[in-house]
Design an enzyme around this catalytic site. Sequence first.
Site, mmCIF file in Angstrom:
data_model
loop_
_atom_site.group_PDB
_atom_site.id
_atom_site.type_symbol
_atom_site.label_atom_id
_atom_site.label_comp_id
_atom_site.label_asym_id
_atom_site.label_seq_id
_atom_site.Cartn_x
_atom_site.Cartn_y
_atom_site.Cartn_z
ATOM 1 N N LYS A 191 5.591 3.316 9.701
ATOM 2 C CA LYS A 191 4.537 3.389 10.732
ATOM 3 C C LYS A 191 3.162 3.669 10.138
ATOM 4 O O LYS A 191 2.160 3.230 10.656
ATOM 5 C CB LYS A 191 4.894 4.476 11.744
ATOM 6 C CG LYS A 191 6.035 4.069 12.666
ATOM 7 C CD LYS A 191 5.916 4.768 14.016
ATOM 8 C CE LYS A 191 6.968 4.307 14.991
ATOM 9 N NZ LYS A 191 8.227 5.054 14.861
ATOM 10 N N HIS A 220 2.200 -4.636 -9.451
ATOM 11 C CA HIS A 220 2.819 -5.760 -8.726
ATOM 12 C C HIS A 220 2.410 -7.096 -9.359
ATOM 13 O O HIS A 220 3.240 -7.987 -9.538
ATOM 14 C CB HIS A 220 2.361 -5.778 -7.258
ATOM 15 C CG HIS A 220 2.835 -4.612 -6.447
ATOM 16 N ND1 HIS A 220 1.990 -3.844 -5.686
ATOM 17 C CD2 HIS A 220 4.080 -4.097 -6.250
ATOM 18 C CE1 HIS A 220 2.678 -2.898 -5.061
ATOM 19 N NE2 HIS A 220 3.952 -3.027 -5.398
#
Length: 162
Positions: A42, A18
Amino acid sequence: MRTIAVYPGSFDPPTYGHLDIIERSARVFSRVIVAVARNLRKNEMFTTAERLDMLRKLTKAHANVEVDSFRGLLVEHAREIGAHVVVRGLRAISDFEYEFQMAHMNKKLAAEVDTVFMMTGERYSYISSNIVKEIASFGGKIDDLVPPLVRERVFGKIGRKK
Ligand code: PNS
Protein backbone atom coordinates in the site's frame (compact mmCIF):
# COMPACT_ATOMS: atom_id res chain seq x y z
CA MET A 1 17.70 -21.64 -28.37
CA ARG A 2 15.67 -18.47 -27.88
CA THR A 3 15.09 -18.04 -24.18
CA ILE A 4 12.64 -15.54 -22.82
CA ALA A 5 13.39 -14.39 -19.28
CA VAL A 6 11.17 -12.41 -16.96
CA TYR A 7 12.77 -10.08 -14.41
CA PRO A 8 10.06 -9.30 -11.85
CA GLY A 9 10.13 -6.82 -9.03
CA SER A 10 8.59 -3.83 -7.32
CA PHE A 11 11.03 -1.30 -8.85
CA ASP A 12 9.78 1.40 -6.47
CA PRO A 13 11.95 3.06 -7.74
CA PRO A 14 14.35 1.37 -10.19
CA THR A 15 17.99 1.61 -9.03
CA TYR A 16 21.42 1.16 -10.61
CA GLY A 17 21.33 -2.35 -9.08
CA HIS A 18 18.21 -3.22 -11.10
CA LEU A 19 19.72 -1.75 -14.26
CA ASP A 20 22.88 -3.81 -13.77
CA ILE A 21 20.80 -7.01 -13.64
CA ILE A 22 18.71 -5.95 -16.66
CA GLU A 23 21.76 -5.13 -18.79
CA ARG A 24 23.54 -8.35 -17.91
CA SER A 25 20.39 -10.46 -18.43
CA ALA A 26 19.96 -8.86 -21.86
CA ARG A 27 23.36 -10.27 -22.81
CA VAL A 28 22.45 -13.77 -21.64
CA PHE A 29 18.83 -14.20 -22.80
CA SER A 30 17.29 -13.49 -26.18
CA ARG A 31 14.43 -11.49 -24.66
CA VAL A 32 14.12 -10.00 -21.21
CA ILE A 33 10.76 -8.83 -19.95
CA VAL A 34 11.00 -6.58 -16.93
CA ALA A 35 7.75 -7.13 -15.05
CA VAL A 36 6.52 -4.60 -12.50
CA ALA A 37 4.34 -6.20 -9.82
CA ARG A 38 1.11 -4.21 -9.46
CA ASN A 39 -0.40 -3.25 -6.11
CA LEU A 40 1.97 -5.33 -4.03
CA ARG A 41 2.08 -2.95 -1.08
CA LYS A 42 0.00 0.00 0.00
CA ASN A 43 2.83 2.40 0.79
CA GLU A 44 4.40 2.62 -2.64
CA MET A 45 6.06 5.87 -3.68
CA PHE A 46 5.34 5.47 -7.40
CA THR A 47 2.27 4.25 -9.26
CA THR A 48 2.65 1.32 -11.63
CA ALA A 49 2.38 3.71 -14.60
CA GLU A 50 5.21 5.85 -13.20
CA ARG A 51 7.45 2.83 -12.63
CA LEU A 52 6.73 1.53 -16.14
CA ASP A 53 7.56 4.92 -17.61
CA MET A 54 10.89 5.15 -15.75
CA LEU A 55 11.89 1.59 -16.66
CA ARG A 56 10.97 2.07 -20.34
CA LYS A 57 13.05 5.23 -20.56
CA LEU A 58 15.98 3.64 -18.74
CA THR A 59 16.05 0.48 -20.89
CA LYS A 60 15.25 1.95 -24.30
CA ALA A 61 18.82 1.34 -25.54
CA HIS A 62 18.32 -2.42 -25.23
CA ALA A 63 16.41 -3.79 -28.20
CA ASN A 64 15.68 -7.13 -26.51
CA VAL A 65 14.33 -5.65 -23.27
CA GLU A 66 10.61 -4.96 -22.80
CA VAL A 67 8.79 -3.63 -19.77
CA ASP A 68 5.35 -4.69 -18.63
CA SER A 69 3.39 -5.21 -15.43
CA PHE A 70 1.46 -8.02 -13.83
CA ARG A 71 -1.07 -8.64 -11.12
CA GLY A 72 -1.37 -11.90 -9.23
CA LEU A 73 1.04 -14.80 -9.44
CA LEU A 74 4.36 -14.28 -11.17
CA VAL A 75 4.39 -17.78 -12.64
CA GLU A 76 1.01 -17.20 -14.29
CA HIS A 77 2.43 -14.11 -15.91
CA ALA A 78 5.54 -16.04 -16.97
CA ARG A 79 3.29 -18.60 -18.64
CA GLU A 80 1.27 -15.92 -20.42
CA ILE A 81 4.36 -14.30 -21.91
CA GLY A 82 6.12 -17.60 -22.66
CA ALA A 83 9.00 -17.07 -20.23
CA HIS A 84 10.69 -20.17 -18.87
CA VAL A 85 13.23 -18.29 -16.77
CA VAL A 86 12.75 -15.94 -13.84
CA VAL A 87 15.78 -13.73 -13.20
CA ARG A 88 16.43 -12.45 -9.69
CA GLY A 89 19.38 -10.49 -8.38
CA LEU A 90 21.19 -11.59 -5.24
CA ARG A 91 22.94 -8.86 -3.32
CA ALA A 92 24.00 -10.63 -0.16
CA ILE A 93 23.41 -13.72 1.92
CA SER A 94 20.54 -11.87 3.60
CA ASP A 95 18.61 -12.00 0.31
CA PHE A 96 19.08 -15.72 0.00
CA GLU A 97 16.49 -17.06 2.41
CA TYR A 98 13.58 -15.17 0.85
CA GLU A 99 14.78 -15.86 -2.69
CA PHE A 100 15.27 -19.56 -1.92
CA GLN A 101 11.70 -19.82 -0.63
CA MET A 102 10.29 -17.92 -3.59
CA ALA A 103 12.24 -19.94 -6.18
CA HIS A 104 11.08 -23.23 -4.67
CA MET A 105 7.49 -22.07 -4.36
CA ASN A 106 7.47 -20.86 -7.96
CA LYS A 107 8.93 -24.20 -9.07
CA LYS A 108 6.17 -26.01 -7.21
CA LEU A 109 3.55 -23.81 -8.88
CA ALA A 110 5.09 -24.09 -12.37
CA ALA A 111 7.62 -26.87 -12.89
CA GLU A 112 8.56 -25.58 -16.35
CA VAL A 113 9.80 -22.24 -14.99
CA ASP A 114 13.34 -22.01 -13.59
CA THR A 115 14.79 -19.24 -11.44
CA VAL A 116 18.23 -17.97 -12.38
CA PHE A 117 20.11 -15.85 -9.85
CA MET A 118 22.57 -13.16 -10.85
CA MET A 119 24.97 -11.76 -8.32
CA THR A 120 24.43 -8.04 -8.22
CA GLY A 121 27.62 -6.19 -9.20
CA GLU A 122 29.79 -5.49 -6.14
CA ARG A 123 29.37 -1.73 -6.44
CA TYR A 124 25.59 -2.10 -6.31
CA SER A 125 25.35 -4.73 -3.61
CA TYR A 126 24.26 -2.31 -0.87
CA ILE A 127 21.56 -0.54 -2.91
CA SER A 128 17.86 -1.14 -2.38
CA SER A 129 14.80 0.88 -3.37
CA ASN A 130 13.89 1.28 0.30
CA ILE A 131 17.33 2.67 1.19
CA VAL A 132 17.05 5.11 -1.73
CA LYS A 133 13.68 6.38 -0.46
CA GLU A 134 14.90 6.65 3.11
CA ILE A 135 18.06 8.58 2.24
CA ALA A 136 16.13 10.89 -0.08
CA SER A 137 13.46 11.52 2.56
CA PHE A 138 16.17 12.94 4.84
CA GLY A 139 17.61 15.03 2.02
CA GLY A 140 20.66 12.79 1.44
CA LYS A 141 22.50 12.30 -1.83
CA ILE A 142 21.27 9.43 -4.00
CA ASP A 143 23.31 10.20 -7.14
CA ASP A 144 25.35 6.99 -6.89
CA LEU A 145 22.28 4.86 -6.28
CA VAL A 146 19.84 5.80 -9.06
CA PRO A 147 20.02 7.39 -12.52
CA PRO A 148 19.36 11.17 -12.78
CA LEU A 149 15.82 10.58 -14.14
CA VAL A 150 14.88 8.55 -11.06
CA ARG A 151 16.60 10.98 -8.70
CA GLU A 152 14.52 13.86 -10.05
CA ARG A 153 11.30 11.91 -9.70
CA VAL A 154 12.10 10.72 -6.18
CA PHE A 155 12.81 14.26 -5.02
CA GLY A 156 9.76 15.42 -6.96
CA LYS A 157 7.63 13.08 -4.83
CA ILE A 158 9.29 14.15 -1.62
CA GLY A 159 8.99 17.81 -2.53
CA ARG A 160 12.65 18.64 -1.98
CA LYS A 161 15.17 19.91 -4.49
CA LYS A 162 18.56 18.11 -4.56
O1 PNS B 1 11.35 -6.35 -5.85
P1 PNS B 1 10.71 -7.33 -4.94
O2 PNS B 1 9.71 -6.64 -4.04
O3 PNS B 1 11.70 -8.15 -4.17
O4 PNS B 1 9.87 -8.34 -5.87
C1 PNS B 1 9.11 -9.37 -5.32
C2 PNS B 1 8.20 -10.03 -6.38
C3 PNS B 1 7.32 -8.97 -7.02
C4 PNS B 1 9.06 -10.65 -7.45
C5 PNS B 1 7.36 -11.12 -5.66
O5 PNS B 1 6.74 -10.57 -4.55
C6 PNS B 1 6.30 -11.73 -6.58
O6 PNS B 1 6.63 -12.49 -7.46
N1 PNS B 1 5.04 -11.34 -6.36
C7 PNS B 1 3.93 -11.78 -7.17
C8 PNS B 1 3.04 -12.75 -6.38
C9 PNS B 1 3.62 -14.14 -6.40
O7 PNS B 1 3.79 -14.75 -7.43
N2 PNS B 1 3.94 -14.63 -5.19
C10 PNS B 1 4.47 -15.95 -5.02
C11 PNS B 1 5.97 -15.94 -5.00
S1 PNS B 1 6.48 -17.31 -4.10
